[in-house]
Design a protein around this motif. Structure first.
Motif, mmCIF file in Angstrom:
data_model
loop_
_atom_site.group_PDB
_atom_site.id
_atom_site.type_symbol
_atom_site.label_atom_id
_atom_site.label_comp_id
_atom_site.label_asym_id
_atom_site.label_seq_id
_atom_site.Cartn_x
_atom_site.Cartn_y
_atom_site.Cartn_z
ATOM 1 N N ARG A 172 134.477 32.401 27.989
ATOM 2 C CA ARG A 172 135.343 31.264 27.660
ATOM 3 C C ARG A 172 134.567 29.961 27.828
ATOM 4 O O ARG A 172 134.607 29.306 28.872
ATOM 5 C CB ARG A 172 136.585 31.303 28.550
ATOM 6 C CG ARG A 172 137.523 32.460 28.219
ATOM 7 C CD ARG A 172 138.520 32.749 29.299
ATOM 8 N NE ARG A 172 137.906 33.468 30.419
ATOM 9 C CZ ARG A 172 138.592 33.964 31.456
ATOM 10 N NH1 ARG A 172 139.914 33.823 31.489
ATOM 11 N NH2 ARG A 172 137.966 34.582 32.416
ATOM 12 N N LYS A 174 134.889 26.998 26.474
ATOM 13 C CA LYS A 174 135.622 25.740 26.579
ATOM 14 C C LYS A 174 136.514 25.669 27.817
ATOM 15 O O LYS A 174 137.214 24.679 28.024
ATOM 16 C CB LYS A 174 136.470 25.542 25.321
ATOM 17 C CG LYS A 174 135.630 25.396 24.052
ATOM 18 C CD LYS A 174 136.521 25.151 22.839
ATOM 19 C CE LYS A 174 135.671 24.999 21.578
ATOM 20 N NZ LYS A 174 136.522 24.753 20.374
ATOM 21 N N ALA A 175 136.504 26.705 28.627
ATOM 22 C CA ALA A 175 137.342 26.718 29.826
ATOM 23 C C ALA A 175 136.693 25.908 30.940
ATOM 24 O O ALA A 175 135.590 25.364 30.795
ATOM 25 C CB ALA A 175 137.572 28.158 30.277
ATOM 26 N N ALA A 176 137.384 25.821 32.078
ATOM 27 C CA ALA A 176 136.843 25.108 33.242
ATOM 28 C C ALA A 176 135.534 25.765 33.678
ATOM 29 O O ALA A 176 135.298 26.951 33.434
ATOM 30 C CB ALA A 176 137.857 25.129 34.375
ATOM 31 N N SER A 177 134.673 24.983 34.327
ATOM 32 C CA SER A 177 133.345 25.473 34.715
ATOM 33 C C SER A 177 133.436 26.715 35.599
ATOM 34 O O SER A 177 132.616 27.626 35.491
ATOM 35 C CB SER A 177 132.565 24.370 35.431
ATOM 36 O OG SER A 177 133.286 23.897 36.560
ATOM 37 N N ARG A 178 134.465 26.773 36.472
ATOM 38 C CA ARG A 178 134.603 27.929 37.343
ATOM 39 C C ARG A 178 134.838 29.195 36.528
ATOM 40 O O ARG A 178 134.246 30.252 36.797
ATOM 41 C CB ARG A 178 135.768 27.715 38.312
ATOM 42 C CG ARG A 178 136.013 28.903 39.252
ATOM 43 C CD ARG A 178 137.277 28.703 40.054
ATOM 44 N NE ARG A 178 138.462 28.643 39.213
ATOM 45 C CZ ARG A 178 139.094 29.713 38.719
ATOM 46 N NH1 ARG A 178 138.626 30.930 38.958
ATOM 47 N NH2 ARG A 178 140.172 29.566 37.971
ATOM 48 N N ILE A 179 135.663 29.099 35.494
ATOM 49 C CA ILE A 179 135.969 30.258 34.658
ATOM 50 C C ILE A 179 134.753 30.647 33.819
ATOM 51 O O ILE A 179 134.424 31.831 33.675
ATOM 52 C CB ILE A 179 137.174 29.947 33.739
ATOM 53 C CG1 ILE A 179 138.424 29.709 34.598
ATOM 54 C CG2 ILE A 179 137.413 31.084 32.750
ATOM 55 C CD1 ILE A 179 139.642 29.263 33.809
ATOM 56 N N LEU A 180 134.059 29.647 33.273
ATOM 57 C CA LEU A 180 132.862 29.921 32.478
ATOM 58 C C LEU A 180 131.787 30.598 33.315
ATOM 59 O O LEU A 180 131.194 31.601 32.885
ATOM 60 C CB LEU A 180 132.322 28.622 31.887
ATOM 61 C CG LEU A 180 130.992 28.738 31.121
ATOM 62 C CD1 LEU A 180 131.141 29.676 29.932
ATOM 63 C CD2 LEU A 180 130.515 27.366 30.675
ATOM 64 N N TYR A 347 127.534 29.048 42.754
ATOM 65 C CA TYR A 347 128.514 28.045 42.317
ATOM 66 C C TYR A 347 129.938 28.525 42.596
ATOM 67 O O TYR A 347 130.782 27.762 43.102
ATOM 68 C CB TYR A 347 128.346 27.746 40.834
ATOM 69 C CG TYR A 347 129.411 26.815 40.304
ATOM 70 C CD1 TYR A 347 129.288 25.437 40.457
ATOM 71 C CD2 TYR A 347 130.560 27.312 39.679
ATOM 72 C CE1 TYR A 347 130.276 24.578 40.002
ATOM 73 C CE2 TYR A 347 131.550 26.467 39.221
ATOM 74 C CZ TYR A 347 131.409 25.093 39.379
ATOM 75 O OH TYR A 347 132.397 24.241 38.938
ATOM 76 N N HIS A 351 132.543 26.737 45.017
ATOM 77 C CA HIS A 351 133.820 26.256 44.480
ATOM 78 C C HIS A 351 134.992 26.824 45.280
ATOM 79 O O HIS A 351 135.949 26.107 45.613
ATOM 80 C CB HIS A 351 133.946 26.665 43.010
ATOM 81 C CG HIS A 351 135.153 26.091 42.325
ATOM 82 N ND1 HIS A 351 136.407 26.667 42.419
ATOM 83 C CD2 HIS A 351 135.314 24.971 41.551
ATOM 84 C CE1 HIS A 351 137.279 25.951 41.738
ATOM 85 N NE2 HIS A 351 136.646 24.922 41.189
ATOM 86 N N LYS A 355 137.580 24.673 47.656
ATOM 87 C CA LYS A 355 139.017 24.747 47.452
ATOM 88 C C LYS A 355 139.729 25.143 48.740
ATOM 89 O O LYS A 355 140.796 24.590 49.069
ATOM 90 C CB LYS A 355 139.321 25.774 46.353
ATOM 91 C CG LYS A 355 140.784 25.845 45.963
ATOM 92 C CD LYS A 355 140.994 26.820 44.824
ATOM 93 C CE LYS A 355 142.475 26.883 44.451
ATOM 94 N NZ LYS A 355 142.715 27.846 43.338
#
Length: 369
Positions: A172, A174-180, A347, A351, A355
């Motif tokens: 993904r 275009k998703a958030a950096s955490r998801i990518l 990363y 992250h 959080k």
């Protein structure tokens, strides 16, 4: 249990991250060690095109080395008969147990270099970094631990993402950096895990074997200091070289191990033309008595046990030398996967921790209010 395994996977990666990065990068480079040596040292490694087509006798070649370096004994000898790569002689300095190596043209007898340490050339230094982390015996032990951790990471990763077909083509962008980063971590981990497990298992085996050897040679017994040759000076090594095929049909010698300790004999290692692509250039061997030159024992890989064949295959499996350039390129690229996994995993760990800290601060503030 899956949550616990994920935690162990994360902590194992953090503990071994720095040495794993070094081992990964150097290992990918060393897949092409011979090619790099030929490129960087052609005057030492490459046989001159004008050289004769027939090798000089081993006796003649060994005599030239001994004449040039009389205060050394020959410990071993790499044998090449392809008119492409030069022979390498490994010599031991008297009274020191210090090993060096030198290159010579096996068709002319010309010595192409002076003796250098076993880690002086660039790729040899990289091999020392890869195998021992430049820490000698301590590095071998540390390398064994790191290899075991890498093996655990590979297996645990496969368990965590055992339904890999759900995630393999998920990226993904275009998703958030955490998801990518999570998608990249899963994709690279799934693709590389079979190779990583092979690299980790074979690497751990070699390190553990070397640790046992170090303990036996330097703790249990006192190392022998070499002052003279242990073999009968009347033995013709060329005669033994030529008689190898009488003991094992089609035997092509690739390596000669000399008796540099009292209990050792003369051993030729070699390759055979077999249907198994994983048989190494040292898969078979012939042992000769160092006094009488009689055959003591022999090992034909075509008739060897499953264990012998499997352990021998580790050589080609570890560095990808079993299917030509294709397997080398795959091993080189997938061998770098721990670098990508380390960066993406670090990363994701950072992250998640950030959080968690933010949540703790929020609840603490809410409790105060």
């Amino acid at each position: 249990m899956k949550k616990k395994l994920h935690q162990w996977h994360s902590y194992g990666a953090l503990i071994a991250m720095i040495p794993l990065l070094l081992i990964s990068i150097t290992g990918s480079i060393l897949v092409f060690k011979v090619e790099l040596d030929m490129l960087l040292m052609p005057e030492k490694m490459a046989v001159a095109e004008s050289s004769p087509t027939t090798r000089l006798s081993l006796d003649s070649l060994m005599a030239r080395v001994k004449s040039a370096y009389p205060d050394h004994e020959i410990g071993s000898w790499e044998i090449f008969n392809d008119h492409h790569r030069t022979d390498t002689a490994y010599i031991i300095e008297h009274h020191t147990n210090k090993w060096s190596k030198l290159y010579l043209n096996q068709y002319t007898g010309e010595l192409l270099s002076t003796p250098v340490g076993l880690s002086d050339n660039l790729t040899d230094w990289l091999l020392d970094l890869h195998f021992k982390l430049l820490l000698d015996a301590n590095g071998i032990f540390l390398g064994a631990i790191v290899s075991i951790i890498l093996l655990f990471l590979g297996i645990s990763g496969m368990v965590l993402y055992r339904r890999f077909w759900r995630y393999f083509f998920t990226l993904r962008v275009k998703a958030a950096s955490r998801i990518l980063f999570s998608d990249i971590h899963k994709m690279v981990g799934i693709a590389s895990s079979p190779v990583i497990i092979i690299l980790a298992f074979t690497g751990a085996y070699w390190n553990i074997v070397e640790v046992i050897h170090e303990v036996e040679e330097h703790v249990i017994k006192t190392p022998h200091i070499l002052t003279k040759a242990f073999h009968n000076p009347n033995i013709s090594f060329q005669a033994l070289y030529e008689s190898n095929a009488k003991t094992i049909a089609d035997f092509e010698a690739t390596y000669l191990l000399m008796p540099y300790e009292p209990e050792m004999n003369i051993t030729f290692y070699g390759k055979l033309n077999t249907s198994n692509p994983l048989n190494s250039n040292y898969a078979s061997n012939i042992n000769y008595d160092k006094s009488s030159a009689e055959v003591v024992s022999s090992q034909d890989v075509r008739q060897a046990s499953f264990v012998h064949v499997a352990v021998d295959s580790f050589r080609k499996l570890h560095f990808g030398h079993f299917a030509g350039l294709a397997s080398k390129l795959i091993w080189c690229l997938l061998g770098l996967s721990p670098v990508i996994l380390a960066l993406t995993g670090l990363y994701l760990f950072w992250h998640k921790r950030r959080k968690r800290v933010a949540n703790i601060r929020y609840y603490c503030k809410a409790a105060i209010l």
